[in-house]
Enzyme design. Structure first.
Site, PDB file in Angstrom:
ATOM      1  N   PRO A  20      45.654  44.242  40.680  1.00 54.40           N
ATOM      2  CA  PRO A  20      46.071  43.985  39.608  1.00 54.40           C
ATOM      3  C   PRO A  20      44.553  44.358  38.665  1.00 54.40           C
ATOM      4  O   PRO A  20      45.107  43.619  37.364  1.00 54.40           O
ATOM      5  CB  PRO A  20      46.380  42.314  39.626  1.00 54.40           C
ATOM      6  CG  PRO A  20      46.274  42.312  40.794  1.00 54.40           C
ATOM      7  CD  PRO A  20      45.644  42.785  41.824  1.00 54.40           C
ATOM      8  N   GLY A  68      41.693  43.396  38.776  1.00 54.48           N
ATOM      9  CA  GLY A  68      40.136  43.019  38.904  1.00 54.48           C
ATOM     10  C   GLY A  68      38.729  44.033  39.623  1.00 54.48           C
ATOM     11  O   GLY A  68      37.585  43.943  38.658  1.00 54.48           O
ATOM     12  N   ASP A  86      40.113  49.771  47.786  1.00 54.45           N
ATOM     13  CA  ASP A  86      40.294  48.646  48.595  1.00 54.45           C
ATOM     14  C   ASP A  86      41.867  48.690  49.769  1.00 54.45           C
ATOM     15  O   ASP A  86      42.688  48.675  48.436  1.00 54.45           O
ATOM     16  CB  ASP A  86      40.324  47.638  47.528  1.00 54.45           C
ATOM     17  CG  ASP A  86      40.594  46.553  47.496  1.00 54.45           C
ATOM     18  OD1 ASP A  86      40.892  45.935  48.778  1.00 54.45           O
ATOM     19  OD2 ASP A  86      40.873  45.416  47.361  1.00 54.45           O
ATOM     20  N   CYS A 141      40.759  42.922  52.447  1.00 53.39           N
ATOM     21  CA  CYS A 141      41.339  41.517  52.798  1.00 53.39           C
ATOM     22  C   CYS A 141      41.669  41.206  54.035  1.00 53.39           C
ATOM     23  O   CYS A 141      43.062  39.874  53.851  1.00 53.39           O
ATOM     24  CB  CYS A 141      42.046  40.586  50.850  1.00 53.39           C
ATOM     25  SG  CYS A 141      43.843  41.847  51.005  1.00 53.39           S
TER      26      CYS A 141
END
Length: 440
Positions: free
Chosen positions: A258, A260, A318, A371
């Site tokens: 989203p 960041g 990511d 993550c």
């Protein structure tokens, strides 16, 4: 002659029972997660469709508590009867829902069972009622910290040693803190004071526990509406930090929504192109950019088919991953992610990393991040990439590049685990490596 009114009160329809629609939705939601392997947040929309906001919140809360305490709830059920319930998944799930409410959500036992029995739908109601009564009459207390699923405990012990799952269980029992990243790192002291928080690095504030209830109050806090900051776990914020200042140079943020990390790069002076496959998630990124007054080019595309018009100086990947590093916030990952999913995702990550690496200028840097608490998606992934690509080297991360209390691994990458910053609220589990394309 008109019919005589009946003296017997009419029985309410099942869904007229107060609170029952939310419990029925929780049953659907848990089925979607545990049987079909759907992520909790995505499955919530379908499971709670048509319910008012309060019932949707209750649906999510019940399902999350069941998932967080699943092994311990099952131990109570199995300790109360030898009849239940390997062949009756619904009856077991109904008992989990009723017990989670009583033991974790302060629902009186009579109310929990009253809204649970209609969910059995012709199944063994007497057995469910009896088992629930047997358990609750013994005044049970769920273990603190919760017991991790056996497969997860074994996998993490094998990768990290026996101490890691113990730290993970303790972190699981505590509500994760809320970190924010500042648009202007030079205003760290100002916003730390205004928000009543603490800072571990320039551009970071960790909020105190009391102002935020599950994130609902975030938009009311000072600085949010004017775009002075955005919510972002401190471990996640390290990835973009490691790219440094942009000076107007081009950069790619891949799998960006989203947003960041996109906003971090834009605030650091990079000319960012943010790519993601999800148009819906990119809408959130656009909203975040508008709120903060930061700029980026947004592209909705599949990374496996898209390519930039020209090489760039920096890339942040990511990568899609198991998300086991955010298990504190998303307990479903501990139940729906196993070795097969981890290996499939590692294969995808390898494809994306190899593809993105070809888009760098000589001397350019790529940040690879996940993550995840799985070596296959972090340490092993980067080692395999470097073995295959003689044109890349690992750029070791220095201690002064990361926030206070977070130390780079001696190998040169960054790995946060459940004991990272444990005395200050912890972090998400993350792996981050910085790779440089050789100039010649």
């Amino acid at each position: 002659m008109p019919p005589r009114p009946s003296s017997r009160p009419s029985r309410p329809r099942p869904d007229d029972v107060p609170g029952l629609p939310a419990r029925r939705a929780a049953l659907r939601l848990l089925d979607a997660v545990l049987r079909r392997g759907e992520p909790l947040e995505l499955a919530l929309h379908g499971a709670a469709q048509g319910l008012p906001r309060e019932d949707r919140a209750l649906t999510h809360a019940i399902a999350a508590e069941v998932l967080r305490h699943l092994p311990d709830l099952d131990a109570l059920i199995d300790g109360a009867t030898r009849q239940i319930l390997p062949d009756d998944a619904k009856a077991r799930m109904v008992l989990r829902i009723a017990l989670a409410q009583t033991l974790r959500m302060d629902t009186p036992p009579h109310a929990a069972i009253a809204t649970a029995l209609p969910l059995v739908d012709g199944g063994p109601r007497k057995l469910v009622h009896g088992v629930f009564g047997t358990v609750t009459r013994s005044n049970p207390v769920l273990p603190d910290p919760p017991t991790l699923p056996a497969e997860v405990l074994a996998r993490w012990s094998d990768q990290w040693g026996a101490g890691m799952p113990q730290a993970a269980a303790h972190a699981y029992a505590v509500r994760p803190p809320v970190d924010v990243t500042l648009r202007d790192a030079g205003e760290t002291a100002t916003w730390t004071e205004a928000l009543g928080g603490t800072s571990f690095a320039p551009g970071h504030v960790r909020l105190p526990a009391h102002p935020v209830d599950g994130g609902a109050a975030i938009p009311t806090l000072p600085g949010f509406a004017e775009g002075a900051w955005w919510v972002q776990d401190i471990a996640a914020s390290c990835a973009a930090r490691l790219l440094g200042k942009g000076g107007g140079r081009p950069a790619l943020d891949l799998c960006a929504a989203p947003g960041g990390k996109t906003m971090q790069q834009a605030a650091a002076g990079w000319r960012v192109t943010a790519l993601d496959q999800s148009k819906k998630r990119l809408e959130r990124l656009s909203d975040n950019l508008a709120r903060t007054g930061l700029a980026a080019d947004i592209v909705a595309a599949d990374l496996r088919q898209w390519q930039p018009p020209a090489p760039v100086d920096a890339i942040l990947l990511d990568a899609p991953c198991s998300a086991t590093g955010i298990y504190r916030r998303h307990p479903d990952v501990l139940h729906r992610i196993g070795p097969r999913q981890i290996m499939d995702l590692a294969d995808l990550q390898a494809q994306l990393l190899a593809r993105a690496a070809d888009w760098l200028t000589p001397g350019g840097r790529i940040i690879y991040a996940t993550c995840s608490l799985e070596r296959a998606e972090g340490e092993d992934q980067v080692a395999r990439f470097l073995d295959a690509r003689a044109d890349f080297v690992l750029d070791p991360i220095a201690p002064d590049e990361v926030p206070e209390g977070i130390a780079p691994d001696p190998q040169g990458w960054l790995r946060t685990l459940p004991d990272t910053l444990a005395n200050m609220g912890g972090t998400d589990g993350f792996f981050i490596a910085r790779l440089v394309k050789r100039a010649h």
